[in-house]
Design a protein around this motif. Structure first.
Motif, PDB file in Angstrom:
ATOM      1  N   SER A   1       0.825  -1.219   0.000  1.00 42.54           N
ATOM      2  CA  SER A   1       0.000   0.000   0.000  1.00 42.54           C
ATOM      3  C   SER A   1       0.858   1.268   0.000  1.00 42.54           C
ATOM      4  O   SER A   1       0.774   2.082  -0.913  1.00 42.54           O
ATOM      5  CB  SER A   1      -0.954  -0.008   1.192  1.00 42.54           C
ATOM      6  N   LEU A   2       1.742   1.413   0.996  1.00 38.88           N
ATOM      7  CA  LEU A   2       2.476   2.677   1.119  1.00 38.88           C
ATOM      8  C   LEU A   2       3.672   2.777   0.185  1.00 38.88           C
ATOM      9  O   LEU A   2       3.969   3.846  -0.347  1.00 38.88           O
ATOM     10  CB  LEU A   2       2.960   2.855   2.573  1.00 38.88           C
ATOM     11  N   VAL A   3       4.375   1.648  -0.036  1.00 36.33           N
ATOM     12  CA  VAL A   3       5.609   1.724  -0.844  1.00 36.33           C
ATOM     13  C   VAL A   3       5.298   1.563  -2.333  1.00 36.33           C
ATOM     14  O   VAL A   3       5.663   2.397  -3.157  1.00 36.33           O
ATOM     15  CB  VAL A   3       6.629   0.652  -0.376  1.00 36.33           C
TER      16      VAL A   3
ATOM     17  N   GLY B   1       2.164   1.299  -3.731  1.00 37.61           N
ATOM     18  CA  GLY B   1       0.914   1.958  -4.139  1.00 37.61           C
ATOM     19  C   GLY B   1      -0.038   1.041  -4.897  1.00 37.61           C
ATOM     20  O   GLY B   1      -0.836   1.498  -5.722  1.00 37.61           O
ATOM     21  N   LEU B   2       0.013  -0.251  -4.609  1.00 41.92           N
ATOM     22  CA  LEU B   2      -0.849  -1.203  -5.330  1.00 41.92           C
ATOM     23  C   LEU B   2      -2.313  -1.083  -4.900  1.00 41.92           C
ATOM     24  O   LEU B   2      -3.218  -1.399  -5.658  1.00 41.92           O
ATOM     25  CB  LEU B   2      -0.374  -2.647  -5.067  1.00 41.92           C
ATOM     26  N   PHE B   3      -2.528  -0.689  -3.659  1.00 37.09           N
ATOM     27  CA  PHE B   3      -3.894  -0.513  -3.139  1.00 37.09           C
ATOM     28  C   PHE B   3      -3.828   0.526  -2.020  1.00 37.09           C
ATOM     29  O   PHE B   3      -2.752   0.743  -1.444  1.00 37.09           O
ATOM     30  CB  PHE B   3      -4.467  -1.855  -2.629  1.00 37.09           C
ATOM     31  N   PRO B   4      -4.945   1.194  -1.719  1.00 41.28           N
ATOM     32  CA  PRO B   4      -4.888   2.195  -0.656  1.00 41.28           C
ATOM     33  C   PRO B   4      -4.754   1.531   0.714  1.00 41.28           C
ATOM     34  O   PRO B   4      -5.334   0.460   0.941  1.00 41.28           O
ATOM     35  CB  PRO B   4      -6.235   2.918  -0.770  1.00 41.28           C
ATOM     36  N   ALA B   5      -3.980   2.157   1.609  1.00 39.07           N
ATOM     37  CA  ALA B   5      -3.816   1.581   2.953  1.00 39.07           C
ATOM     38  C   ALA B   5      -5.150   1.551   3.695  1.00 39.07           C
ATOM     39  O   ALA B   5      -5.345   0.769   4.627  1.00 39.07           O
ATOM     40  CB  ALA B   5      -2.791   2.398   3.737  1.00 39.07           C
ATOM     41  N   SER B   6      -6.085   2.385   3.250  1.00 44.70           N
ATOM     42  CA  SER B   6      -7.392   2.418   3.921  1.00 44.70           C
ATOM     43  C   SER B   6      -8.354   1.356   3.357  1.00 44.70           C
ATOM     44  O   SER B   6      -9.550   1.395   3.644  1.00 44.70           O
ATOM     45  CB  SER B   6      -8.018   3.803   3.749  1.00 44.70           C
TER      46      SER B   6
END
Ligand code: NDP
Length: 456
Positions: free
Chosen positions: A143-145, A147-152
Motif C-alpha cells: 500500500s504505502l511503498v 501503491g498497489l492498493f490504498p492503505a485504507s
C-alpha cells in the motif's frame, strides 16, 4: 460405554469439562447468543458508519418515528445490514486462504498444548510471529511503498467485509458441528450436553483438526483474527489521515498499545497453547464465529471510533495512558510467565528471589491414568488466583480511554472484557475444582482472592 458416561472423573468423582451444569436456561442463553450477537455487531457497525459512533442516535431516530414498522424496516435494510459486496468477499477469503497458506508453509517450531481430558498431548505448529511479520510487510509495502492498493482498503470495505466474515463464521460453526458428529478428530475428547444450542455455541470437539497439525482453534483465533487486528488499526489510521490530513496522537497510541498486545501474543504463541482458550474451550460458535467476526470487529472499535471522532490527547493524558497500558502489559506478561516457567521447570525455579511454592496436584484422565500438575502458590499466584486478568484490564482501560469520554461505544471493550473475565473466573473455578478436587480446595484456602485482593 456411551460418550456421556465417559466423562472424566477426578479422585473425588467430579467431572471436569464444559458440560457440567447445562440447564434449559443455559441452552436458551446459548440460543440468544447465536441469534443476537451478530445483530449486536451490526448495530455497532451501523452506529459508527451512520451516527458518528453514537449508540443512542439510532434509537433516538426510531423513537422520533414511534418505532413504526416502516421506520424499523427502513433502518434494518438501509442502515443495519450492509449490502454484500464482491470486494468484501474477495478481500476476506483471499486473506483467510493466505493465512492458511502461511500457517502451513512457513518454517515453524512444534509446541505442545496441555494434556486433554482424554489424555492427548497435541503438537502445534508455532509460526504466528513469522506470519504476522510477513503479512504486515506485504500490506504496508503493497500500500504505502508500491501503491498497489490504498492503505485504507480495509476501512473502505468494512461493511462488505462484515457480511463476508459473518457468512464464514456461520459456515464454520455448522461445519464444525457436523464434523464433530461425523468425523471427529479425537472422539473421546468430545462433549455432548444433550442440548442443541449449547453444543452448537460452546462446541463439541475440543481440538478439531485437519491432519496432524492444522488446528482449527489455534488457526482461527490467531491468524485471520489477531494478525488482522493490527492491520485493521493501521487501515483505520490511514483513513483518518485521508479524512483530516494527519494522524492523531490518540490513534498512534492506540495502534502502539494494541500492537504490543498482539506481538506479545505471537511472540509467546507457545505459551498461548496452554491457556484456557486452547486447552479447555471446545470449538463451537463461541470461538468459530467469535474469532471470525466478534474479534476483528469489536476489538477494533476504538480505531473505528477515532476515524469518525478524532481525539487529540493532551501530553499529560497521552503519557498517563501510555504508563497505564505498559504497566498493565508488564503485570499481564510477568504473571503469565511465572506460571509457565514454574510448570516448565517442574517447580524448581525462583519466584521473586525465593524458591517457588507449589502444590503438586493429581488428576485423572478418561483412560484412567493418574497425572500430576503444578499449582503455583507464591508470587502473583499467591496474591490472587487470576492476577493476570488485572494486567489485562488495565491495558483494556488504556485502549478505551484513548478515545476520550464523550461516547460509550469505544468503552465497550473494557466493559465486555470485565464481564468475560469475571465469568471466566467462575467457570475456571468449577473446572479446576472438578479436575483437581481437594488440591484445588487447598489452593483456594491458601489464596482466597479471585481477582483483586481484599475486594473480589
Ligand atoms: P490462565 O492463563 O490464568 O489459565 C488458567 C488455567 O491455569 C487454569 O484453568 C488451570 O489450568 C491453570 N492454573 C490455575 N491456577 C494455577 C496456578 N496457581 N498455578 C498454575 N496453573 C494454574 O487463564 P486464561 O487462559 O483465561 O488467560 C490467559 C491470558 O489471556 C490472561 O492474561 C488473560 O488476561 C488473557 N485473555 C485475553 C482475552 C482476550 O480476548 N483479549 C480473553 C481471555 C484471556 P490447568 O491446571 O488445567 O492447566
Amino acid at each position: 460405554m456411551t460418550v456421556k458416561a465417559k466423562q472424566i472423573h477426578s479422585q473425588e468423582g467430579k467431572t471436569w469439562g464444559r458440560d457440567r451444569d447445562v440447564t434449559p436456561l443455559t441452552n436458551l442463553i446459548c440460543a440468544c447468543i447465536f441469534l443476537f450477537c451478530p445483530i449486536m455487531v451490526l448495530y455497532f457497525w451501523s452506529s459508527c458508519t451512520y451516527y458518528s459512533c453514537s449508540l443512542y442516535a439510532p434509537v433516538q431516530e426510531l423513537s422520533a418515528q414511534n418505532f413504526s414498522f416502516e421506520a424499523v424496516k427502513g433502518f434494518f435494510w438501509e442502515k443495519l445490514v450492509p449490502g454484500p459486496t464482491a470486494t468484501g468477499f474477495k478481500l476476506f477469503f483471499s486473506w483467510l486462504l493466505f493465512q492458511a497458506f502461511l500457517n502451513v508453509t512457513l518454517p515453524c517450531k512444534i509446541g505442545f498444548g496441555q494434556m486433554t481430558p482424554a489424555g492427548h498431548l497435541l503438537p502445534y505448529k508455532v509460526n504466528g510471529l513469522f506470519a504476522w511479520v510477513v503479512s504486515h510487510a506485504l500490506f504496508i509495502g503493497g500500500s504505502l511503498v508500491l501503491g498497489l492498493f490504498p492503505a485504507s482498503i480495509v476501512h473502505d470495505n468494512w461493511g462488505g467485509i462484515l457480511i463476508a466474515v459473518n457468512t464464514y463464521g456461520y459456515f464454520l460453526t455448522i461445519f464444525c458441528f457436523l464434523k464433530a458428529h461425523l468425523a471427529p478428530s479425537h472422539p473421546e475428547d468430545r462433549k455432548f450436553s444433550g442440548y442443541f444450542f449449547y453444543d452448537l455455541v460452546m462446541g463439541i470437539e475440543l481440538n478439531p483438526r485437519f491432519g496432524k497439525y492444522f488446528d482449527f482453534k489455534l488457526f482461527h483465533n490467531g491468524r485471520p483474527g489477531i494478525v488482522a487486528w493490527t492491520l485493521i488499526n493501521f487501515s483505520f489510521a490511514a483513513a483518518q489521515y485521508q479524512s483530516i490530513g494527519y494522524v492523531t496522537n490518540s490513534m498512534i497510541l492506540l495502534n502502539f498499545l494494541h500492537a504490543v498486545y498482539v506481538v506479545d501474543f505471537f511472540y509467546f504463541e507457545d505459551w498461548y497453547l496452554r491457556t484456557i482458550d486452547i486447552a479447555h474451550d471446545h470449538f463451537g460458535f463461541y470461538l468459530a464465529w467469535g474469532d471470525s467476526v466478534w474479534l476483528p470487529f469489536m476489538y477494533t472499535l476504538q480505531s473505528h471510533y477515532l476515524v469518525r471522532n478524532p481525539v487529540d490527547l493532551s501530553a499529560f493524558t497521552f503519557l498517563l495512558l501510555l504508563a497505564i497500558g505498559l504497566a498493565g502489559y508488564f503485570i499481564f506478561r510477568t504473571v503469565n510467565n511465572q506460571k509457565d516457567i514454574t510448570r516448565k521447570s517442574d517447580g524448581k525455579n525462583l519466584i521473586w528471589g525465593k524458591p517457588a511454592r507449589v502444590i503438586r496436584a493429581h488428576y485423572t484422565t478418561s483412560d484412567g491414568k493418574d497425572h500430576t500438575s503444578i499449582l503455583l502458590t507464591s508470587g502473583y499466584w499467591g496474591i490472587s488466583r487470576h492476577f493476570n486478568y488485572v494486567g489485562d484490564l488495565m491495558m483494556c482501560a488504556a485502549f478505551c480511554f484513548c478515545c476520550g469520554v464523550d461516547h460509550l461505544l469505544p468503552h465497550f471493550y473494557v466493559i465486555y472484557m470485565f464481564i468475560l473475565l469475571v465469568h471466566r473466573i467462575q467457570r475456571d473455578h468449577t473446572r479446576c475444582r472438578g479436575k483437581y478436587g481437594k488440591y484445588w480446595d487447598q489452593y483456594c484456602e491458601l489464596v482466597p482472592w479471585k481477582l483483586f485482593p481484599y475486594f473480589f
